[in-house]
Scaffold this motif. Structure first.
Motif, short mmCIF file in Angstrom:
data_model
loop_
_atom_site.label_atom_id
_atom_site.label_comp_id
_atom_site.label_asym_id
_atom_site.label_seq_id
_atom_site.Cartn_x
_atom_site.Cartn_y
_atom_site.Cartn_z
N LEU A 1 43.81 33.21 -31.39
CA LEU A 1 43.02 32.74 -30.25
C LEU A 1 43.55 31.41 -29.72
O LEU A 1 43.57 31.19 -28.50
CB LEU A 1 41.56 32.60 -30.65
N SER A 2 43.99 30.54 -30.62
CA SER A 2 44.54 29.25 -30.20
C SER A 2 45.79 29.45 -29.36
O SER A 2 45.97 28.79 -28.31
CB SER A 2 44.86 28.38 -31.42
N LEU A 3 46.65 30.37 -29.78
CA LEU A 3 47.86 30.64 -29.02
C LEU A 3 47.54 31.23 -27.65
O LEU A 3 48.09 30.81 -26.62
CB LEU A 3 48.76 31.61 -29.81
N ALA A 4 46.61 32.19 -27.63
CA ALA A 4 46.22 32.79 -26.34
C ALA A 4 45.62 31.74 -25.41
O ALA A 4 45.90 31.74 -24.21
CB ALA A 4 45.23 33.93 -26.59
N TRP A 5 44.82 30.85 -25.97
CA TRP A 5 44.21 29.80 -25.15
C TRP A 5 45.28 28.89 -24.54
O TRP A 5 45.23 28.57 -23.36
CB TRP A 5 43.23 28.98 -25.97
N GLU A 6 46.23 28.44 -25.35
CA GLU A 6 47.24 27.52 -24.83
C GLU A 6 48.08 28.17 -23.72
O GLU A 6 48.44 27.51 -22.74
CB GLU A 6 48.14 27.01 -25.96
N ARG A 7 48.35 29.45 -23.87
CA ARG A 7 49.08 30.15 -22.79
C ARG A 7 48.23 30.19 -21.52
O ARG A 7 48.74 29.95 -20.42
CB ARG A 7 49.42 31.58 -23.24
#
Length: 358
Positions: A119-125
């Motif tokens: 989720l953190s990776l998806a958010w940063e993208r």
């Protein structure tokens, strides 16, 4: 705007805020109560309290409401978000409607695991569309973001330190002030937490002692792993100092400063140690090689035997440690002085919001 309010991120925020106030900007630091708020007020910086916990969770809704009200009252020309939590809530409030800088100080998806990590990776993208300028503290940090698919305009502005406050000082006098014995001494400064890797240094320490029997290790800092790590270490050559606000004497007392971190953006400890003219031994995590250069040993991350050998070599060869310390001091003066960093950040702010802050 920052959450956390301690350690390296807080130090960077405070340095930038003070420099910008000195340049005539109208600056407000938005953060939870704690050391950052206290020190900023003492330095004459406007501080606005924003109650927020460090991690993500249900509290983010209330934090969003509080921050939205705060920013409406402040009506800023530009907002500079420091670290993942401020980056999350701040960009959800702003959604690109004001010039926004985001400085991760280590990507959240590098430290989170499982669903939270994904989720953190998806958010940063996703949030890159609401980031007018990404500011990374090292080439490695920017590369990690790009490799993960985080787009948008980006600049690298390396961390800096105060080379006037931090400078080479007499080792013996520092040891006397701290009550440390005259012995080959390694120092590690940092929060006692898995990310900072003191457990890896403790695993290496018996081999260091075997090579340099009189060696001493001083661990400066406290944190969530402190009790567990202390209870598992009965070695009298290890001194658990605890938290200390002023660390210059610890650097001065050291023959070598050890940075056994598992992950960083660009750690301040190596730069501070180098400013004090001390050799550095560190694992090759983000920003370390760019910072340390030839002022010590940069080792494969997690290689405990290599860590032990590099620390022991410098404790046994003070001349080598002194040469590396002198190289480090010159390197910091040329590349990592806080005034250069403040000027670079000011240039970035002017680029996305001409006249903003003045």
């Amino acid at each position: 705007m920052s959450q956390p309010v301690t350690a390296g991120v807080a130090a960077v925020v405070l340095e930038l805020a003070v420099a910008q106030c000195s340049a005539g900007w109208a600056v407000a630091v938005v953060c939870p109560p704690g050391p950052l708020a206290d020190r900023a007020r003492a330095a004459g910086v406007d501080v606005r309290e924003w109650r927020a916990v460090r991690g993500p969770g249900p509290s983010a809704v209330a934090e969003w409401v509080r921050l939205r009200a705060l920013l409406r009252r402040l009506d800023p020309d530009v907002v500079h978000l420091h670290s993942s939590k401020a980056g999350l809530v701040g960009r959800l409030v702003l959604r690109g409607r004001r010039p926004t800088l985001f400085q991760p100080h280590l990507w959240s998806f590098q430290t989170a695991t499982g669903l939270v990590g994904r989720l953190s990776l998806a958010w940063e993208r996703w949030a890159a569309r609401w980031t007018h300028q990404l500011v990374c503290v090292s080439d490695d940090e920017l590369r990690t973001g790009r490799d993960a698919g985080v787009g948008g305009p980006a600049e690298v502005v390396c961390n800096g330190v105060d080379t006037e406050r931090l400078h080479p000082a007499d080792r013996g006098a520092a040891r006397l002030r701290l009550g440390l014995p005259e012995a080959p001494t390694a120092v590690c400064v940092g929060r006692l937490a898995p990310l900072k890797g003191q457990d890896q240094l403790l695993a290496a320490w018996p081999a260091v002692r075997a090579a340099v029997p009189g060696a001493r290790l001083v661990l400066v800092g406290d944190g969530p792993m402190g009790r567990r790590w202390r209870s598992g270490c009965a070695d009298p050559s290890v001194r658990w100092w605890g938290h200390a606000d002023a660390v210059a004497d610890f650097y001065a007392a050291a023959d070598v400063v050890v940075v056994p971190s598992r992950a960083e953006g660009m750690a301040l400890v190596p730069l501070e140690a180098m400013a004090c003219g001390r050799s550095v031994v560190a694992f090759d995590v983000s920003g370390v090689r760019q910072g340390v250069g030839d002022a010590g040993a940069v080792l494969p991350a997690g290689d405990v035997p290599a860590l032990a050998a590099a620390v022991a070599r410098r404790l046994a060869d003070p001349a080598l440690a002194r040469r590396e310390g002198a190289l480090g001091r010159r390197r910091v003066e040329l590349l990592f002085d806080r005034r250069q960093v403040a000027e670079q950040v000011a240039t970035v702010v002017e680029k996305i919001a001409p006249g903003g802050g003045r």
